[in-house]
Motif scaffolding. Structure first.
Motif, mmCIF file in Angstrom:
data_model
loop_
_atom_site.group_PDB
_atom_site.id
_atom_site.type_symbol
_atom_site.label_atom_id
_atom_site.label_comp_id
_atom_site.label_asym_id
_atom_site.label_seq_id
_atom_site.Cartn_x
_atom_site.Cartn_y
_atom_site.Cartn_z
ATOM 1 N N GLU A 166 0.894 -1.581 0.113
ATOM 2 C CA GLU A 166 -0.286 -0.292 0.403
ATOM 3 C C GLU A 166 0.724 1.058 0.444
ATOM 4 O O GLU A 166 0.120 2.072 -0.562
ATOM 5 C CB GLU A 166 -1.139 0.118 0.900
ATOM 6 N N PRO A 169 3.067 2.310 -3.381
ATOM 7 C CA PRO A 169 2.776 3.547 -4.964
ATOM 8 C C PRO A 169 2.399 4.867 -4.345
ATOM 9 O O PRO A 169 2.015 5.930 -4.509
ATOM 10 C CB PRO A 169 1.152 2.382 -4.872
ATOM 11 N N GLU A 170 2.141 4.938 -3.092
ATOM 12 C CA GLU A 170 1.873 6.084 -2.405
ATOM 13 C C GLU A 170 3.162 7.297 -2.283
ATOM 14 O O GLU A 170 2.784 8.199 -2.399
ATOM 15 C CB GLU A 170 1.228 5.899 -0.974
ATOM 16 N N LYS A 172 5.193 6.877 -4.526
ATOM 17 C CA LYS A 172 5.091 6.920 -5.699
ATOM 18 C C LYS A 172 4.398 7.836 -6.103
ATOM 19 O O LYS A 172 4.592 8.797 -7.068
ATOM 20 C CB LYS A 172 5.045 5.758 -6.925
ATOM 21 N N SER A 173 3.070 8.359 -5.664
ATOM 22 C CA SER A 173 1.866 9.103 -6.082
ATOM 23 C C SER A 173 2.850 10.448 -6.043
ATOM 24 O O SER A 173 2.590 11.801 -5.468
ATOM 25 C CB SER A 173 0.614 9.361 -5.519
ATOM 26 N N LEU A 216 6.493 -3.339 -7.587
ATOM 27 C CA LEU A 216 6.350 -1.592 -7.139
ATOM 28 C C LEU A 216 7.644 -1.145 -7.534
ATOM 29 O O LEU A 216 7.604 -0.052 -7.301
ATOM 30 C CB LEU A 216 6.051 -1.846 -6.011
ATOM 31 N N ASP A 218 10.533 1.268 -9.322
ATOM 32 C CA ASP A 218 10.661 1.334 -10.516
ATOM 33 C C ASP A 218 11.886 1.000 -10.875
ATOM 34 O O ASP A 218 12.058 0.925 -12.318
ATOM 35 C CB ASP A 218 10.764 3.231 -10.682
#
Length: 248
Positions: A166, A169-170, A172-173, A216, A218
């Motif tokens: 969870e 991804p947060e 990344k945003s 997840l 990069d």
């Protein structure tokens, strides 16, 4: 100053519960041992109670009149010690976040060894990393061995337990680039141009980063092994990469 002489005291039972993960989680407090760690806790404003064996001579810089102090008979103080030879001084400390803006983040996936975790937190602090995120399956950061290995850095960086599936991804945003350590399909760290906002993922000592977490990331990075060793210790690898990021 209160003094306790009985090993069966309810206060001692309460303090011993802080030596367990469940007791720490229920109270939101943990126990530190030794003058250096106690001093770090005081300076960080995290002290709940100072605890001293009767033979211990406190540091002159400590304002005992301004803090709650508990004195123990030496044989009672021994019950709280998890070191081979105790200094006879302890502190109950609050689990409280360190308020620092995230820029360089160390992400740990299922790190099992307390010494490794403590060393990574200490190195993250030294390398200017502000945050350490602990994925599920990672050893409790308030374990006594971890706390000792941090040498006080636990009070300087944000340390939080999270769900990596969870949280990544947060991140990344929020503009973070996620770098995962891996052996396959990975670029040597010397050839990587690290971004300004970095999240570096270090995996389990034996199994590395879990595939779900690695998916997840990069960019995958690795450290070349120049000799005959099979691999690097996880804490050593983390240190090399964190300083590479910091100095770049």
């Amino acid at each position: 100053m209160t003094k306790i002489t009985s090993t069966k005291s309810e206060t001692i039972k309460r303090l011993k519960r802080l030596m367990t993960k469940k007791g720490r989680q229920e109270s939101g407090q943990f126990l530190v041992e030794g003058e250096h760690l106690v001093d770090e806790a005081i300076r960080a404003g995290r002290l709940v109670q100072l605890i001293m064996g009767e033979s211990y001579t406190p540091k002159g810089s400590w304002r005992l009149d301004e803090m709650p102090v508990l004195e123990l008979s030496d044989h009672v103080a021994d019950l709280l010690s998890e070191t081979e030879k105790t200094q006879g001084v302890f502190a109950v400390v609050k689990m409280a976040p360190v308020e620092r803006k995230m820029k360089h983040v160390l992400v740990l996936d299922r790190i099992q060894d307390p010494g490794n975790l403590g060393t990574m937190i200490r190195t993250a602090d030294a390398a200017g990393f502000d945050t350490v995120l602990l994925g599920k399956g990672t050893v409790d950061p308030f374990n006594a061995k971890v706390v000792r290995a941090t040498q006080g850095s636990l009070f300087h960086v944000n340390v939080s337990s999270v769900d990596l599936l969870e949280t990544l991804p947060e991140l990344k945003s929020e503009g973070f680039h996620i770098y995962g350590t891996a052996l396959a399909k990975a670029t040597s760290y010397e050839q990587v141009d690290f971004s300004e906002k970095v999240a570096l993922v270090i995996g389990n000592e034996a199994q590395g980063v879990h595939q779900d977490v690695l998916d997840l990331c990069d960019t995958r990075v690795h450290i070349p092994v120049l000799g005959d060793a099979e691999s690097l210790n996880a804490a050593v690898a983390a240190g090399i990469l964190m300083y590479r990021i910091a100095l770049q």
